[in-house]
Design a protein around this motif. Structure first.
Motif, PDB file in Angstrom:
ATOM      1  N   ILE A 301       0.838  -1.206   0.000  1.00 60.83           N
ATOM      2  CA  ILE A 301       0.000   0.000   0.000  1.00 60.83           C
ATOM      3  C   ILE A 301       0.871   1.253   0.000  1.00 60.83           C
ATOM      4  N   ILE A 302       1.924   1.233   0.813  1.00 56.81           N
ATOM      5  CA  ILE A 302       2.837   2.376   0.847  1.00 56.81           C
ATOM      6  C   ILE A 302       3.479   2.576  -0.527  1.00 56.81           C
ATOM      7  N   LEU A 303       3.835   1.469  -1.167  1.00 54.08           N
ATOM      8  CA  LEU A 303       4.393   1.552  -2.516  1.00 54.08           C
ATOM      9  C   LEU A 303       3.357   2.111  -3.486  1.00 54.08           C
ATOM     10  N   SER A 304       2.088   1.698  -3.335  1.00 60.13           N
ATOM     11  CA  SER A 304       1.043   2.161  -4.251  1.00 60.13           C
ATOM     12  C   SER A 304       0.810   3.659  -4.130  1.00 60.13           C
ATOM     13  N   ILE A 305       1.070   4.211  -2.929  1.00 53.60           N
ATOM     14  CA  ILE A 305       0.944   5.666  -2.751  1.00 53.60           C
ATOM     15  C   ILE A 305       1.953   6.375  -3.648  1.00 53.60           C
ATOM     16  N   GLY A 306       3.176   5.834  -3.674  1.00 52.88           N
ATOM     17  CA  GLY A 306       4.190   6.415  -4.546  1.00 52.88           C
ATOM     18  C   GLY A 306       3.825   6.294  -6.012  1.00 52.88           C
ATOM     19  N   MET A 307       3.256   5.144  -6.396  1.00 52.46           N
ATOM     20  CA  MET A 307       2.896   4.916  -7.790  1.00 52.46           C
ATOM     21  C   MET A 307       1.650   5.698  -8.201  1.00 52.46           C
ATOM     22  N   ALA A 308       0.797   6.044  -7.209  1.00 49.14           N
ATOM     23  CA  ALA A 308      -0.423   6.792  -7.522  1.00 49.14           C
ATOM     24  C   ALA A 308      -0.108   8.174  -8.070  1.00 49.14           C
ATOM     25  N   VAL A 309       1.077   8.666  -7.769  1.00 51.93           N
ATOM     26  CA  VAL A 309       1.507   9.982  -8.264  1.00 51.93           C
ATOM     27  C   VAL A 309       1.696   9.942  -9.779  1.00 51.93           C
ATOM     28  N   ASP A 310       1.980   8.755 -10.295  1.00 48.05           N
ATOM     29  CA  ASP A 310       2.371   8.605 -11.694  1.00 48.05           C
ATOM     30  C   ASP A 310       1.371   9.220 -12.670  1.00 48.05           C
ATOM     31  N   ALA A 311       0.089   8.903 -12.495  1.00 49.41           N
ATOM     32  CA  ALA A 311      -0.924   9.404 -13.432  1.00 49.41           C
ATOM     33  C   ALA A 311      -0.974  10.925 -13.424  1.00 49.41           C
ATOM     34  N   ASN A 312      -0.853  11.504 -12.225  1.00 51.51           N
ATOM     35  CA  ASN A 312      -0.848  12.963 -12.142  1.00 51.51           C
ATOM     36  C   ASN A 312       0.348  13.564 -12.872  1.00 51.51           C
ATOM     37  N   VAL A 313       1.491  12.919 -12.732  1.00 50.53           N
ATOM     38  CA  VAL A 313       2.705  13.401 -13.411  1.00 50.53           C
ATOM     39  C   VAL A 313       2.519  13.371 -14.924  1.00 50.53           C
ATOM     40  N   ILE A 314       1.917  12.307 -15.434  1.00 49.05           N
ATOM     41  CA  ILE A 314       1.661  12.195 -16.880  1.00 49.05           C
ATOM     42  C   ILE A 314       0.757  13.334 -17.345  1.00 49.05           C
ATOM     43  N   ILE A 315      -0.309  13.578 -16.590  1.00 48.65           N
ATOM     44  CA  ILE A 315      -1.266  14.639 -16.946  1.00 48.65           C
ATOM     45  C   ILE A 315      -0.603  16.012 -16.916  1.00 48.65           C
ATOM     46  N   PHE A 316       0.143  16.298 -15.849  1.00 47.49           N
ATOM     47  CA  PHE A 316       0.763  17.620 -15.710  1.00 47.49           C
ATOM     48  C   PHE A 316       1.804  17.862 -16.800  1.00 47.49           C
ATOM     49  N   ALA A 317       2.521  16.798 -17.172  1.00 50.22           N
ATOM     50  CA  ALA A 317       3.506  16.934 -18.249  1.00 50.22           C
ATOM     51  C   ALA A 317       2.810  17.312 -19.560  1.00 50.22           C
ATOM     52  N   ARG A 318       1.661  16.689 -19.822  1.00 45.74           N
ATOM     53  CA  ARG A 318       0.895  17.000 -21.032  1.00 45.74           C
ATOM     54  C   ARG A 318       0.372  18.438 -20.990  1.00 45.74           C
ATOM     55  N   ILE A 319      -0.112  18.878 -19.832  1.00 48.95           N
ATOM     56  CA  ILE A 319      -0.632  20.249 -19.703  1.00 48.95           C
ATOM     57  C   ILE A 319       0.479  21.266 -19.972  1.00 48.95           C
ATOM     58  N   ARG A 320       1.662  21.013 -19.418  1.00 51.76           N
ATOM     59  CA  ARG A 320       2.790  21.928 -19.647  1.00 51.76           C
ATOM     60  C   ARG A 320       3.162  22.002 -21.125  1.00 51.76           C
ATOM     61  N   GLU A 321       3.119  20.877 -21.801  1.00 51.65           N
ATOM     62  CA  GLU A 321       3.458  20.855 -23.226  1.00 51.65           C
ATOM     63  C   GLU A 321       2.459  21.675 -24.032  1.00 51.65           C
ATOM     64  N   GLU A 322       1.177  21.559 -23.659  1.00 47.44           N
ATOM     65  CA  GLU A 322       0.148  22.322 -24.364  1.00 47.44           C
ATOM     66  C   GLU A 322       0.329  23.825 -24.137  1.00 47.44           C
ATOM     67  N   ILE A 323       0.671  24.208 -22.898  1.00 49.72           N
ATOM     68  CA  ILE A 323       0.921  25.625 -22.605  1.00 49.72           C
ATOM     69  C   ILE A 323       2.136  26.124 -23.381  1.00 49.72           C
ATOM     70  N   ALA A 324       3.180  25.294 -23.455  1.00 51.09           N
ATOM     71  CA  ALA A 324       4.394  25.659 -24.196  1.00 51.09           C
ATOM     72  C   ALA A 324       4.107  25.834 -25.681  1.00 51.09           C
ATOM     73  N   ASP A 325       3.067  25.107 -26.192  1.00 49.35           N
ATOM     74  CA  ASP A 325       2.693  25.225 -27.609  1.00 49.35           C
ATOM     75  C   ASP A 325       1.801  26.426 -27.876  1.00 49.35           C
ATOM     76  N   GLY A 326       1.580  27.239 -26.834  1.00 53.28           N
ATOM     77  CA  GLY A 326       0.805  28.464 -27.023  1.00 53.28           C
ATOM     78  C   GLY A 326      -0.666  28.348 -26.707  1.00 53.28           C
ATOM     79  N   LYS A 327      -1.117  27.201 -26.184  1.00 49.44           N
ATOM     80  CA  LYS A 327      -2.538  27.030 -25.847  1.00 49.44           C
ATOM     81  C   LYS A 327      -2.853  27.807 -24.562  1.00 49.44           C
ATOM     82  N   SER A 328      -4.101  28.184 -24.421  1.00 45.80           N
ATOM     83  CA  SER A 328      -4.540  28.833 -23.182  1.00 45.80           C
ATOM     84  C   SER A 328      -4.531  27.800 -22.059  1.00 45.80           C
TER      85      SER A 328
END
Length: 715
Positions: A301-328
């Motif tokens: 369970i403690i390990l799963s807490i660390g892995m649960a961050v993964d999906a958020n990291v994927i999403i935030f990386a995509r959001i940053r890329e979209e902002i860098a491409d000039g999107k609102s």
């Protein structure tokens, strides 16, 4: 979303979080204390009922004992997947069931294993209980449309053949079922039964059907058993195991939250709240679904807490890329979630497939691990795809709209990973070769290269009547260290028999000299009378059949995962390269177990499965980028494919590194603060995390490139 709605949403989420925190706090504070609202704990954390059966009649063969142990294991899994069944000496079997304290009730429900026979009307036995593979109660709708309670029998191949012959010759006649010379059912044959399954009808209610099914199941054991003794035993590990694990979880969680906030700013704050909700949901779900929690389960369970961050990291990386491409910012948030969805779903579904197969095909602790794994995956997907998304839109709605609060994607010049494939493969091969040499030189006195624990190879059980009743804490502090000095083994299991002065010490198999030394130690340090010390050999709690079940489950799970990758990515080479990467990680962890001489028990299976799930998740994220690039650019040359692979790895680099850091931190804190058993689980996990990150970045995609461009022109 309007500002007012955003404010209301945030208030609601904070209110829900506060409620979940309070609810989870009451569960944690009650766990191990005996309150109504508490998580079921395993034998290692809370103890339970121990029942010892004696074989009736002649001395049984090893095959008969093994068969009976396996069938009893399947029977007691109805109480807990963490229940243990093992041989004691040459003619006894012990059953240990966690989370209960009434031995008489368990004995009554479990039933007394006896002799089951199927007879003809004239009393001639034509089949015994060994021909029954399964018996279960059910409720069906009969031909007249009425509900009917029945018992469904599934027969073995040999039993099906015999049953077909006898029922064909006895249509319209009764075939009594006799248990310990008492007729427990008197069914009449309506027609010849040739399919290997049968139904017994005529039950007054479902409880009667379940009672008959239970008698048939227990009567299908290979041997006749009688109760020799029953007792309530304390936890195998000290109270420190739970407290240190909870502290490690809290510290690791805070570190991960701080890291996310520093790294991702406003999205990091959102992730921290989502992570808190995820953690409380896991605790609540364990309680509500009555999942039995063991020490490896806490670590998982403690390990799963660390892995649960993964999906958020994927999403935030995509959001940053979209902002860098000039999107609102608004568009970037919506597009980021949409573009991250495929990687999140594919990564989690592959692991969920593994959990489902393990739950259906595995036995014992493998089933328990599968339940915990499935809970973590489902809740992780819910919190990232629903909770995080709702919070992100709410934060934007209340006025946090400046792109600087969401961070900016760093422009990374693609490193030539593909060009260094030979070096990466050489590094891995060198480590594996050196490890294999070390494995060859590292053998125990009995010639094995692995340090098998009690669960896998059995050992010695020593019962000692002490001068007073000892608590778990006293046993852990005063007795266990002395035993560890004698055995040189850090996995000594000691537990008290409640209501008595007796304690039971389980160790690896002790020599005559070691047994004598243990006796002298107990008499010298605790004033124990020598005649109050008895030792006997015990078998492994993981039978050969259970090992086979686990291996088959892992193989099927891996095949299913790879078939899913093949289906989703429409290219078998993705699955092939994933197999090679997974094999690399498993070998690395195996070498760690051998060279560090880590005890190989139930946690070994859990560790390997965790690494497979983590590694495949890492790899799929990069494969997802490659798939996206291939849809946009129809590569025709090696150079084009090389550019796509290098760029995809560069785009996902921050995600791979950040996820690895957060997961590694959780396990590292666990290793530093945990007890011996936890550290022996955490160390190979850390090795596996490093190996999985390396193989995902430096091997998997590069191997796919080699397979994909084989025979293709360079330009």
């Amino acid at each position: 979303m309007k500002k007012s709605r955003g404010i209301i949403t945030l208030i609601l989420v904070l209110g829900i979080l506060a409620g979940l925190c309070y609810y989870s706090a009451t569960i944690i504070s009650s766990t191990g204390v005996g309150e109504d609202r508490s998580i079921n704990l395993g034998l290692d954390l809370a103890g339970g009922v121990s029942i010892t059966y004696q074989v009736v009649g002649d001395k049984p063969t090893d095959e008969q004992l093994d068969d009976t142990v396996y069938k009893l294991q399947k029977r007691v899994e109805g109480y807990s997947t963490e229940a243990q069944v093992y041989k004691v000496g040459d003619d006894r079997i012990s059953v240990e069931i966690p989370g209960v304290s009434d031995a008489n009730k368990i004995l009554e429900e479990l039933g007394k294993p006896g002799t089951l026979e199927f007879q003809t009307e004239d009393g001639k036995t034509f089949m015994d209980g060994s021909a029954v593979a399964q018996a279960k109660a059910a409720t069906i709708t009969n031909d007249t449309g009425n509900k009917e309670n029945i018992v469904e029998l599934t027969l073995t191949d040999e039993g099906a053949k015999t049953f077909a012959e006898v029922t064909s010759a006895n249509v319209g006649k009764a075939l009594p079922i006799v248990y310990d010379d008492e007729v427990i059912s008197y069914p009449t044959v309506q027609q010849a039964i040739t399919g290997g399954t049968a139904q017994i009808s005529g039950m007054a209610n479902y409880e009667e059907a379940e009672s008959l099914a239970s008698q048939i199941r227990i009567g299908s054991l290979s041997l006749k058993l009688e109760e020799m003794r029953s007792e309530v035993v304390g936890a195998q590990l000290g109270e420190e195991a739970i407290s240190s694990s909870l502290k490690a979880a809290a510290i690791g969680l805070v570190i991960v939250m701080i890291f996310m906030i520093v790294q991702y700013l406003v999205p990091g704050v959102v992730a921290a709240f989502a992570l808190a909700i995820y953690t409380t949901l896991v605790i609540a779900t364990l309680y509500l679904f009555e999942i039995t929690l063991t020490l490896p389960g806490i670590a998982g369970i403690i390990l799963s807490i660390g892995m649960a961050v993964d999906a958020n990291v994927i999403i935030f990386a995509r959001i940053r890329e979209e902002i860098a491409d000039g999107k609102s910012v608004a568009t970037a948030i919506e597009t980021g979630f949409a573009r991250a969805r495929s990687a999140i779903l594919d990564g989690n579904i592959t692991t969920l497939i593994a959990a489902a197969v393990l739950g259906l095909r595995g036995s014992g602790t493998v089933k328990g691990f599968a339940s915990t794994l499935a809970i973590g995956i489902i809740l992780s997907m819910f919190t990232c795809m629903v909770v995080t998304k709702v919070l992100m839109h709410a934060v934007y709605a209340i006025g946090v709209r400046d792109a600087k609060f969401y961070g900016k994607a760093k422009e990374r010049k693609p490193f030539d990973f593909v060009g260094k494939t030979g070096i990466f493969i050489a590094i891995s091969c060198a480590i594996i070769v050196c490890g294999c040499v070390g494995v060859g030189m590292h053998k125990s006195s009995d010639g094995t290269i692995l340090n098998y624990s009690l669960e896998f190879k059995g050992g010695t059980s020593t019962a000692v009547v002490m001068d007073k009743q000892y608590s778990i804490k006293e046993i852990d502090k005063e007795i266990v260290p002395l035993v560890e000095k004698i055995t040189g083994d850090g996995n000594v299991q000691a537990q008290a028999v409640e209501g008595t002065k007796q304690i039971i010490i389980k160790t690896r198999t002790l020599s005559l000299e070691e047994r004598t030394k243990l006796e002298k130690t107990m008499t010298k340090n605790f004033g124990v009378d020598k005649k109050d010390i008895t030792s006997e050999s015990i078998s492994s709690t993981v039978s050969n059949e259970m090992k086979t079940d686990a291996i088959v489950a892992v193989v099927i799970a891996t095949i299913c995962m790879l078939l899913y990758i093949w289906f989703r990515f429409k290219d078998v080479r993705f699955a092939g390269s994933a197999v090679i990467a997974l094999s690399h990680d498993v070998i690395m962890v195996f070498i760690c177990y051998v060279l560090a001489w880590i005890s190989v028990g139930n946690t070994f299976i859990a560790c390997m499965l965790t690494i497979i799930g983590y590694s495949i998740n890492n790899t799929i994220v990069i494969f997802d980028r490659i798939r996206d690039a291939l849809k946009k650019h129809h590569a025709q040359t090696k150079a084009a494919y090389k550019e796509i692979v290098n760029k995809s790895i560069a785009q996902t680099m921050s995600r791979s590194v950040n996820t690895s850091i957060t997961t590694f931190v959780m396990v590292l804190v666990l290793y530093i603060m945990g007890v011996t058993s936890i550290r022996e689980f955490a160390l190979p996990l850390m090795v596996g995390l490093l190996a999985g990150t390396y193989s995902s970045i430096c091997l998997a995609s590069e191997i796919w490139y080699l397979l994909r461009t084989k025979g293709m022109k360079k330009e």
